[in-house]
Structures are given as C-alpha cells and as structure tokens.
Design an enzyme around this catalytic site. Structure first.
Site, PDB file in Angstrom:
ATOM      1  CD1 TRP A 118       2.911 -36.672  15.428  1.00 22.84           C
ATOM      2  CD2 TRP A 118       1.429 -36.021  16.971  1.00 22.84           C
ATOM      3  NE1 TRP A 118       3.246 -35.400  15.816  1.00 22.84           N
ATOM      4  CE2 TRP A 118       2.364 -34.977  16.760  1.00 22.84           C
ATOM      5  CE3 TRP A 118       0.410 -35.825  17.913  1.00 22.84           C
ATOM      6  CZ2 TRP A 118       2.298 -33.761  17.451  1.00 22.84           C
ATOM      7  CZ3 TRP A 118       0.345 -34.620  18.599  1.00 22.84           C
ATOM      8  CH2 TRP A 118       1.268 -33.606  18.364  1.00 22.84           C
ATOM      9  CG  ASP A 194      -2.301 -39.151  12.088  1.00 26.49           C
ATOM     10  OD1 ASP A 194      -2.489 -38.264  11.235  1.00 26.49           O
ATOM     11  OD2 ASP A 194      -1.872 -38.910  13.234  1.00 26.49           O
ATOM     12  CE  LYS A 220       0.956 -30.957  11.829  1.00 27.42           C
ATOM     13  NZ  LYS A 220       1.718 -30.329  12.908  1.00 27.42           N
TER      14      LYS A 220
END
Lengths: 394, 394
Positions: A118, A194, A220
């Site tokens: 990511w 993040d 999530k």
C-alpha cells in the site's frame, strides 16, 4: 468433487456451514461486529425514512453526521485542533489527495516510507504531483518487505512537506503498533499516516507523534466501502494551500469549510461509522479494542510459532507483526496441504482466508482480524490450525 | 407553535404523517421505489453474508457486480462499444475526471454548455485541467438560466476534445428530454453528458447523439450516494490517453482494464443499482418509466399553469421543463403563503419540497419526481396544490 474447483479455492464466502457459525476473515470489505450488523438491519424495521432515503441537507441527516464525527473524536481522542472529514474515493483517492493538498507545487518534496504493497501504491500516485523521496523498507538480500526502516535525519529529506507511512501493511503483515516519532530536528514535518486497516484498533498519540493527516478507508474496521475518514491538523488547511490541480472532491480545505457537505457524502456509510464508534465506546473504548486485537493475533501467531515449521509467517520481528492480518503458509506453501486447509476450514465456516487479490504474496494465506472478528472466533481458527497440523503431520 | 421554527421550514423529513403516507420529494439523496427499498430490507433477513460484508474479490460479489452492469446495459440499451464503470466521488468527482481523462494536456480545449448550477460547477472543476470554451445559457436580460442554447458551428470550438452538457439542471428546472445532435461538421466531437438526475428515466440514443461519456451519480434515480455510474465509449479509452495528472481512482482506462476493481468499489451501492435496474425491467423498461415521468410532471405543471398565477414556475418553454424537478413558487414567493404551504404539505407527509441547499433559486420550492415517486404520489401533491390554491385565494 474435483477439489480444484471447490468453492473454497475460488475464494467463495458462501460456506456450507450454518450461518451462525460463519467467521469472516476477509481482508476487507468484511463483516462488522455482530451488534453493529444487527443495528444496521434494525434500521430497516423502524418507521420513518432510513438514512438511505435522507437528503444530506435534512436536519435528520445532519444529526447523523454530527454524531459520527463526535463519537469518532471521543473514541479516537482526536484533539480539537484536528478536523474530521469524510472523503471520497477510498484509500487510493487519498493517495492522490495528500500530495495535492500538502504540496502546492509539483517541485515540492515528500518523504515516503515504502514497506509494503500500500505504501508502494501511495508512491505511485504521489509521483504525479510531487517529488517523492523514498525510504526503502525492503530486505536488501531477498527484496521482500519484512521490516520498518528507522526514521533518521539521514534518510528523511529535510525539505519534505510531509513524511508518509502506512501503519499496517495488510498484504505483508507489518504493523506499527505505535506511530514512530521523527528525529527532533525534523519534528516540524507533519507525519501522514495511511491507517486504513488499523484505525480504531489502538490509540493514537496525535500530538506526540506529530500527526498532520491520518486517513482510513472505512471497509476494514469502521464501516463499508464508498467512504474514507480523513483527520487533518487544522494548520494544514487554508485557502491557497492545496495545489491548483486538486480536484474539489479531494480538497481538504473546501470540504472542511463546507462541513463535509461540499458535495453529497455517502450518507448511509457515515451513519454506519457512527454505529461502529458507538460500539467501540460500549465495549470500553479503543484501549479495550487493542487488548482484544492483541489477544486475537497472539492466538494465531502462537500456533504458528509452536508448529515446528508446519506453519510459517514472513515477519520474524514480533514487535512488527500485524495484529490485523496474519499471513501464514502451510508446509512451506505445499499446494495440496494448503488446499486441504482451505477446504476444511471453509466447510467449518471460516471464510476469507484466501481472496483472489492481485496483491497476494506467494503462497501465504491471511487471517484478517478486524473489529468484526471476536477473540473467541480467532481462538476457533487457532484451535482448527492446531488440530489440522496434528492431523497432517506437524 | 412558532411557525418560524416549524420542522417543515427547517427542511425536516420527519413528518408527523403516518409512515405509509409519507412521500419523499427530496432533490436527492431520496427514497427509492418501495419495491426496491423492500428488497434492500429483505437482504438483511436472508441467511449468509450481505453484500455489506463481502470482499470485492469474492465470487459472490463479482456476480452482483456483473448483474448490475448487465442489467444497466439491457435497461439503458448501452451498446457493446461502451464500457460501464462504477466511479468514485459523485458527480463532482466526474467534473474533474472528465477533462483529466479526455484532455491529455492543459492546453486542450473543451466546450461547455452552461445552463444552470451543475454545468457551472462542471466548468469550475474543468478549468483546472483544460481550456474551457463555454456557451452561456443565461437569459441576456435577466441573467437567469431559462433556456438551452442551440449548438452551432459558431458557438462550438471545433478543436474541442468534447462538448459537455448537463441533461437535467435540478436547481433551475431545465431538462433535455432528448440529447441534442452536434452540427454535422462537428459530429466527430464526443458529447459528454452529466445525466446525474435523469439517467434511467428516458431512453438514450447513444450512437445517434454521439455520446462519448455519460455519467450519473447514483443518489437521484438509481441508488445511494457514494457511487457514480460512468458510461464511456471504448475508443476514448487507452493507455496514455488520460492526463498524467489524472488520479488513479478517476482514470477510466485503468478502472476499465481492472473490471471496476482497480480499488475497492462501493460494493453494497452497486448491488442496489442492480436492484433498481431489475425494478425498471419489471415495470416494462425505460420507455414505461419515461411515460410515468411525463405523467408525474404533467400533473404538477398543469396545476401551476391553470392556477391563474397563484403558482409560478421559471421555465416558460414547456419543451425544456424538467420532469425530474419542478420548481414552483407561491403567490410570487410570498413568505407567509410559502410557509403555510410547506407546513400543511409536510403534515400530510409530503416532504423534501424545500431543502436547505446553498444552490436554491430565489423563493422557489421544488418537487423532485425521481423513480422513487409514483404517478399516484405526484397526483396527490397536485391535488393538494389545487386545494391549497383554492383555499388561499387563487
């Protein structure tokens, strides 16, 4: 049945186990805590309009919006000098939004810590809008992402508009259980995080860690896809700060000034974030959630570490092992054993251990242990793993 | 009760009428057809995971995604040389995405027809990424948006990468019941249509009108906010066509190549679009929906036109009057009469006629007649309006 075409091997989430026994270990989107899912279902049994039918300008929705923001502030101890935004486009949208908001010119520099899938994607987007100085987290020998590099005066560009990191790399299984501090001489540089896959599962030392911006896609731990929460320190807002190239939907300043109503936000998804924050509060708060996250992860890693190599996990440094996503392989990735594991666990209702993501690493399966998974459920997987290993020759 | 603080005047959607009698005239987000809302509620009573809990990589979600795309293709007669994308950031996201995809350089030109609030917002975003040549739809005397300018060789820049228009201006009440054709000599220029508020309420002549891109945010006629449908002619896709400044989440080519899974899409919202398309098919298709849209609009405009000036509406050209949003004022905007109307209608369950939007025009209320409103419900509002006028001195 030809096992090659068994639904478990095709990533099916439709286990033959009774619904009450299904445990969703998907890396997200995934199940929310049962109490939250019941509350969502209950919305449809009430008289009056659901938030699905509310105009975003109606006072009834504004209450829902205020509640979600207020509860997120309380639960995550977000200080008053930060603004809470609901943003569009998922985490990937924020990959672009960050440089577009924090770098006025394409010649501005930002430092990125690259330690997984990511953060790599974050760099790919940022390169369009600023000069990326990156700190490589790869193991120099294997080329794998296995550690989190130290942040030093030497590896951070002192002219950086921000230092970026991903606090949990879902694919690689690396998590920062606490945010790092920048070296004293560079503390003026805002930290950008993040936190898509670990937000709301541990406390954040907002001021102490020098957080400038922290964002989390909802799908999530805190809700459903179509919504991202972005928390930004107010001194980073202001007319003229963003790049003139920043699309309006990504502009933190205009969205903040409009109270999250610059354009139509994802109304229902915001209500659900409020439900999750209520749930966290009712459980005893984010410190209690962290204890559960630790207990869930320990249950699985313990089985792996005591399996005499039957199970493997890529991250040796236990202080960096992700509590959210436990990658594990079986007999060093043996296909037959892996398939047998997937089918047997799936038939017991344990789903989502392998999804058909293009981002997978080798033969690793992944147990994702977000807020929707209870300690007891993680324990069930651990028990299953232990028995499977005993039967298949650990 | 002090009428100034009456909930109806504050835009409340929580009418005191019995729930079964509530009619939602909100300009969106708003109610969906009752059968669709019941199907959504039913999702939560089924065994197994809802789409809210599905990974976007699971075969169960891929079925939902394929179904939504296939049904949208069927219902809207989308030809094979167009791709159907589910995009992020609402209509405003597409305001930026369009020039970023269709103009490779900031020196490229695009022609914009500006005939209301949303096309104006479209221009504001486009100006960041290309040279905007605009065709002004304002009445030269009053400065109001009251007509749709003719498209001619004289007012279209022949070097345009596209010609942009909004097919229904919700605030101003102007709708193109059929898309215009560009002059013969300019037919190679793709038409770009913001159909956010009228998509799925009438057929589209994709090839005949030269549509290059058409987008619709979901929250008016086809679903809930957090999702936009973008239909793009495939010859406009291709590596290197978009601007290097285009954020990945907005890039049509990469999202098309990834089959709408370049990043996590708004999974549940996509399922709902499929439900709406199923519903349209079950009603007899988009031609039937158009007949109903005409009937609903005619019912309200008829009362206005036959009220001897008690009600007013800004668009004189009946061929351009919006079927989706009927703006109307009462006694020329008289505050007392307007408030009395809002309170009396709200107490009968007719809600959403005035929302607290910053984009309102003068004293106009608005009856929005999207797919969620039935012909009978529009008729109820018309009857109420007729009686109210009789009582208050038409």
């Amino acid at each position: 049945m030809n096992t090659d075409s068994h639904p478990a091997l095709l990533g099916s989430l439709n286990s033959t186990a009774p619904h009450s026994e299904v445990i969703n270990f998907s890396p997200g989107p995934t199940s929310l805590p049962k109490a939250v899912e019941e509350r969502i279902a209950g919305v449809f049994n009430q008289p009056g309009l659901t938030s699905l039918a509310l105009s975003h300008r109606a006072p009834e929705f504004l209450e829902i919006l205020d509640h979600a923001v207020m509860k997120a502030r309380e639960v995550m101890e977000i200080p008053d000098d930060y603004d809470v935004l609901f943003t569009h486009g998922g985490g990937h949208g924020q990959f672009a939004a960050l440089p577009l908001n924090l770098c006025h010119d394409q010649s501005d520099v930002a430092t990125y810590v690259v330690n997984g899938t990511w953060s790599t994607r974050g760099v790919d987007e940022a390169k369009r809008y600023c000069q990326v100085h990156s700190i490589d987290g790869r193991d120099p020998k294997t080329g794998d992402f296995t550690h989190f590099p130290e942040l030093t005066e030497e590896n951070i560009d002192p002219n950086s508009k921000y230092v970026y990191l991903c606090s949990n790399e879902t694919v690689n299984g690396i998590e920062l259980h606490r945010l790092p501090k920048l070296p004293e001489s560079l503390k003026h540089i805002p930290l950008v995080v993040d936190a898509s896959s670990d937000f709301s599962t541990k406390p954040i030392d907002w001021h102490g860690s020098g957080v400038g911006v922290l964002f989390a896609c909802a799908s999530k731990n805190i809700g459903h896809p179509g919504l991202t929460m972005t928390v930004i320190r107010k001194d980073l807002l202001g007319e003229g700060k963003a790049s003139p190239l920043c699309p309006g939907v990504f502009n933190y300043t205009t969205n903040s000034e409009a109270g999250n109503l610059w354009n139509t936000p994802a109304t229902f998804n915001i209500e659900v974030v409020g439900f999750v924050m209520d749930w966290i509060e009712a459980q005893g708060g984010v410190y209690e959630i962290e204890l559960r996250s630790i207990a869930k992860a320990v249950a699985i890693y313990d089985v792996i570490d005591s399996s005499n190599g039957f199970y493997g996990t890529p991250i040796e440094n236990k202080a960096l092992r992700s509590r959210m996503n436990v990658p594990f392989n079986i007999k060093g990735g043996d296909e037959e054993a892996t398939n047998a594991f997937l089918i047997a666990s799936w038939e017991k209702g344990m789903i989502g251990l392998r999804t058909l993501t293009p981002f997978g690493v080798g033969d690793y399966l992944r147990a994702s242990l977000y807020n929707g998974v209870t300690v007891e459920e993680a324990q069930k997987l651990a028990d299953f793993m232990r028995k499977f290993a005993a039967k298949h020759g650990a």
